[in-house]
Design a protein around this motif. Structure first.
Motif, PDB file in Angstrom:
ATOM      1  N   ASN A   1       1.128 -10.966  -3.564  1.00 48.68           N
ATOM      2  CA  ASN A   1       1.394  -9.945  -4.585  1.00 48.68           C
ATOM      3  C   ASN A   1       2.591  -8.999  -4.139  1.00 48.68           C
ATOM      4  O   ASN A   1       2.667  -8.488  -2.974  1.00 48.68           O
ATOM      5  N   ASN A   2       3.373  -8.568  -5.235  1.00 52.58           N
ATOM      6  CA  ASN A   2       4.128  -7.411  -5.167  1.00 52.58           C
ATOM      7  C   ASN A   2       5.204  -7.251  -4.028  1.00 52.58           C
ATOM      8  O   ASN A   2       5.346  -6.020  -3.526  1.00 52.58           O
ATOM      9  N   LEU A   3       5.886  -8.224  -3.742  1.00 52.73           N
ATOM     10  CA  LEU A   3       7.046  -8.208  -2.760  1.00 52.73           C
ATOM     11  C   LEU A   3       8.212  -8.381  -3.259  1.00 52.73           C
ATOM     12  O   LEU A   3       8.263  -8.964  -4.511  1.00 52.73           O
ATOM     13  N   GLU A   4       9.134  -7.877  -2.749  1.00 48.73           N
ATOM     14  CA  GLU A   4      10.745  -8.114  -3.217  1.00 48.73           C
ATOM     15  C   GLU A   4      11.393  -8.840  -2.078  1.00 48.73           C
ATOM     16  O   GLU A   4      11.145  -8.381  -0.791  1.00 48.73           O
ATOM     17  N   ILE A   5      12.047  -9.926  -2.424  1.00 51.76           N
ATOM     18  CA  ILE A   5      12.374 -10.880  -1.502  1.00 51.76           C
ATOM     19  C   ILE A   5      13.921 -11.503  -1.621  1.00 51.76           C
ATOM     20  O   ILE A   5      14.131 -11.617  -2.899  1.00 51.76           O
ATOM     21  N   THR A   6      14.554 -11.332  -0.531  1.00 52.06           N
ATOM     22  CA  THR A   6      16.011 -11.969  -0.603  1.00 52.06           C
ATOM     23  C   THR A   6      16.263 -12.837   0.430  1.00 52.06           C
ATOM     24  O   THR A   6      15.533 -12.886   1.618  1.00 52.06           O
ATOM     25  N   ASN A   7      17.234 -13.809   0.395  1.00 50.80           N
ATOM     26  CA  ASN A   7      17.589 -14.512   1.345  1.00 50.80           C
ATOM     27  C   ASN A   7      19.084 -14.837   1.256  1.00 50.80           C
ATOM     28  O   ASN A   7      19.639 -16.057   0.976  1.00 50.80           O
TER      29      ASN A   7
ATOM     30  N   TYR B   1       0.819  -1.291  -0.035  1.00 46.37           N
ATOM     31  CA  TYR B   1       0.031   0.002  -0.209  1.00 46.37           C
ATOM     32  C   TYR B   1       0.971   1.194  -0.002  1.00 46.37           C
ATOM     33  O   TYR B   1       1.970   1.176   0.300  1.00 46.37           O
ATOM     34  N   GLY B   2       0.429   2.174  -0.437  1.00 44.39           N
ATOM     35  CA  GLY B   2       0.996   3.663  -0.262  1.00 44.39           C
ATOM     36  C   GLY B   2       2.055   3.744  -1.218  1.00 44.39           C
ATOM     37  O   GLY B   2       2.912   4.966  -1.063  1.00 44.39           O
ATOM     38  N   GLY B   3       2.014   3.265  -2.534  1.00 45.59           N
ATOM     39  CA  GLY B   3       3.170   3.622  -3.486  1.00 45.59           C
ATOM     40  C   GLY B   3       3.408   2.492  -4.547  1.00 45.59           C
ATOM     41  O   GLY B   3       2.747   1.560  -4.311  1.00 45.59           O
ATOM     42  N   ASP B   4       4.207   2.905  -5.442  1.00 44.51           N
ATOM     43  CA  ASP B   4       4.359   1.814  -6.423  1.00 44.51           C
ATOM     44  C   ASP B   4       5.746   0.745  -6.285  1.00 44.51           C
ATOM     45  O   ASP B   4       5.888  -0.140  -6.680  1.00 44.51           O
ATOM     46  N   LYS B   5       6.506   1.195  -5.265  1.00 44.89           N
ATOM     47  CA  LYS B   5       7.769   0.212  -4.996  1.00 44.89           C
ATOM     48  C   LYS B   5       7.149  -0.955  -4.016  1.00 44.89           C
ATOM     49  O   LYS B   5       6.251  -0.819  -3.231  1.00 44.89           O
ATOM     50  N   ARG B   6       7.764  -1.904  -4.404  1.00 43.07           N
ATOM     51  CA  ARG B   6       7.676  -3.126  -3.700  1.00 43.07           C
ATOM     52  C   ARG B   6       8.097  -3.250  -2.323  1.00 43.07           C
ATOM     53  O   ARG B   6       9.006  -2.525  -2.172  1.00 43.07           O
ATOM     54  N   PRO B   7       7.521  -3.567  -1.313  1.00 47.65           N
ATOM     55  CA  PRO B   7       7.903  -3.687  -0.134  1.00 47.65           C
ATOM     56  C   PRO B   7       9.169  -4.870   0.120  1.00 47.65           C
ATOM     57  O   PRO B   7       9.128  -5.729  -0.816  1.00 47.65           O
ATOM     58  N   VAL B   8      10.160  -4.670   0.725  1.00 44.87           N
ATOM     59  CA  VAL B   8      11.519  -5.429   0.557  1.00 44.87           C
ATOM     60  C   VAL B   8      11.517  -6.401   2.048  1.00 44.87           C
ATOM     61  O   VAL B   8      11.636  -5.746   3.050  1.00 44.87           O
ATOM     62  N   ILE B   9      11.815  -7.597   1.721  1.00 43.31           N
ATOM     63  CA  ILE B   9      12.146  -8.484   3.091  1.00 43.31           C
ATOM     64  C   ILE B   9      13.261  -9.260   2.712  1.00 43.31           C
ATOM     65  O   ILE B   9      13.505  -9.936   1.882  1.00 43.31           O
ATOM     66  N   HIS B  10      14.174  -8.956   3.526  1.00 42.48           N
ATOM     67  CA  HIS B  10      15.596  -9.344   3.472  1.00 42.48           C
ATOM     68  C   HIS B  10      15.607 -10.461   4.626  1.00 42.48           C
ATOM     69  O   HIS B  10      15.464 -10.156   5.767  1.00 42.48           O
ATOM     70  N   GLY B  11      15.454 -11.852   4.266  1.00 43.02           N
ATOM     71  CA  GLY B  11      15.338 -12.957   5.278  1.00 43.02           C
ATOM     72  C   GLY B  11      16.883 -13.245   6.061  1.00 43.02           C
ATOM     73  O   GLY B  11      16.810 -13.615   7.227  1.00 43.02           O
TER      74      GLY B  11
END
Length: 532
Positions: A137-143, A106-116
């Motif tokens: 939907n629409n997440l950026e994920i790293t691990n 919510y609140g913009g075009d950029k994906r939320p980012v989750i760094h595991g």
């Protein structure tokens, strides 16, 4: 007095259990108020876990808070656009038909980012464990595993039911970017092949992974794992329109599925980055009636001593056998390891209307096909285009037991051997265009059954190298090509060519592109034991 005390304790216990139940299933966490169902929750790195989470101004702060709540059908969990979290997400609860639980931004075009962070062996940044009816939907994920450590790690893991439990169902993961997952590789401690970008594991049905970008991952890009016994295999698994690039191991694997599964419209680039062990671009194993269509696979340089093919119908014993899978309308090019692998238990496999360009590299086995012979005449390879640009050691490695019809084999280089084992009658070649004649006529054909093949230039429209399906269309034929109307009629041929043009009721063109439809042209041969 004793009886009164026992009654008090009984009613207090019931009240407390009821209160706890409301906190997990019917109450705004931390508010003491019953919530309106379904509820939208907001999560913001600048929020506060003491908040209700019920609005953008009262957002929660951490994913740990999200993990502590059991969500209900129709709930939505919205992460702040551009927000960054250094933890893992393991939500609980299940939706129901018509009321998915949704994770989005919510609140913009950029994906939320989750760094595991890859802090423990076997970690997953996003874990959907034993749940149903979720959409992410629409997440950026790293691990990313810390330097100096060697752990199994995954970006997104979906764990379905156990062998003895029920199926989990209806999981959708869309428009996510999963990257920088550096799980332990084949020669490192804690190596597990079923790790990497997105792993769908266990007993599941109706799963869609769509419009995702998976990059810079080990071991795998996107795959299923599960149970080989038919009753407990997954079903209706769809991998569609994903971009998968820079993958240590396999690009896409559809494994342990019983039907209704599809791998469509994906692009796999630079998978099989190692020769440590065998990997392939897109392949199926323990699979029934999977459709692999409209995919582009290119730029693969490794794949191990025997593999590295763009496509593979696998199976080495009864539990792992593939049966009825169809590979159609795909474009593969510039892969070092070859175009296709038939394993020994690849049964009733159809490979049709594909374009393969420069899929024999300059290192390794230098082969176009690896064919492990089968006692059944049930591999059908028809109406494909194969363009070879580098020297070939053997066009068919290990065997050549398949029926090749209406294909164009075009080489700009040399071919040392047709096959490393002299072909027997399981190898059948009908109505193929081989060019140039001198190269193919000099090969040892053994006892291969051959009929109505010809050796004229197919006259491609614009045979230029490059990525994208528009480039593949350059390997259509000109009006004056001898390939026109020169094919044999094959029943149940899919109805359209590589570009979606309808096929005639009679003899089709040779190759992957139908130049023009002539209703009723030529013969209409009935299906024989060697044709479909």
């Amino acid at each position: 007095m004793k009886k009164t005390l026992l009654l008090f304790l009984f009613f207090f216990t019931c009240f407390w259990a009821c209160k706890k139940s409301r906190e997990t299933a019917g109450q705004l966490p931390g508010s003491g108020l019953l919530r309106v169902h379904p509820t939208v929750y907001y999560v913001d790195p600048n929020g506060d876990d003491a908040n209700t989470g019920a609005s953008a101004t009262t957002a929660w702060k951490t994913l740990s808070k999200v993990n502590s709540v059991t969500f209900l059908p129709g709930d939505r969990i919205l992460l702040k656009s551009g927000g960054i979290w250094n933890e893992t997400l393991q939500p609980k609860g299940s939706g129901k038909t018509g009321a998915f639980i949704t994770i989005d931004k919510y609140g913009g075009d950029k994906r939320p980012v989750i760094h595991g962070g890859g802090k423990t062996n076997g970690s997953s940044t996003l874990l959907l464990n034993g749940v149903s009816y979720w959409e992410v939907n629409n997440l950026e994920i790293t691990n990313k595993v810390p330097d100096g450590m060697s752990y199994a790690a995954t970006g997104v893991r979906v764990n379905g039911g156990s062998r003895s439990g029920p199926f989990c169902t209806n999981i959708r993961i869309k428009n996510c970017y999963i990257h920088d997952v550096n799980a332990a590789t084949a020669k490192q401690p804690n190596y597990v092949k079923g790790t990497g970008g997105i792993i769908v594991n266990g007993k599941l049905s109706d799963v869609w992974i769509q419009n995702c970008h998976i990059a810079d991952c080990s071991v795998e890009g996107l795959r299923t794992t599960g149970f080989s016994d038919m009753a407990n295999r997954s079903k209706n698994i769809v991998f569609d329109n994903n971009l998968i690039e820079n993958i240590y191991g396999d690009g896409i694997v559809m494994a342990q599925v019983s039907g209704g599964s599809r791998v469509t419209n994906n692009t796999v680039y630079n998978a099989c980055m190692t020769n440590d062990i065998n990997f392939a671009g897109i392949w199926t194993v323990a699979s029934v009636n999977t459709v692999v269509a409209h995919n582009e696979v290119y730029g693969m340089k490794g794949g191990g001593p025997n593999d590295g093919m763009a496509f593979d119908a696998d199976g080495w014993d009864e539990p792992s056998a593939t049966d009825g899978d169809v590979f159609e309308y795909n474009y593969s090019h510039d892969n070092n390891g070859g175009f296709f692998l038939f394993m020994s238990r690849a049964n009733n496999i159809t490979v049709r209307y594909n374009v393969s360009v420069n899929d024999v590299g300059k290192t390794g086995a230098k082969k176009l096909f690896l064919v492990q012979n089968s006692p059944n005449k049930d591999r059908f390879v028809y109406n494909n285009v194969f363009v070879i640009r580098n020297p070939v050691d053997k066009m068919f490695w290990e065997g050549s037991g398949a029926i090749f019809s209406n294909n164009i084999f075009y080489t700009e280089s040399t071919i040392a051997m047709l096959a490393d084992k002299i072909p027997d009658t399981r190898a059948r070649f009908h109505n193929n265009c081989f060019y140039p004649q001198a190269t193919f006529a000099a090969l040892e054909w053994g006892k291969a059954v051959r009929s109505d093949n010809f050796y004229e230039d197919p006259l491609f429209v614009d045979p230029a190298p490059g990525a994208g399906f528009e480039k593949a269309k350059g390997f259509g034929i000109l009006p004056s090509s001898s390939c026109r109307n020169a094919g044999m009629f094959i029943k149940n041929n899919g109805g359209v060519d590589f570009s979606g043009n309808g096929l005639p009721a009679g003899n089709p063109d040779v190759g992957a592109f139908q130049y023009v439809i002539v209703s009723g042209a030529g013969s209409s041969l009935k299906k024989t034991p060697d044709q479909r």
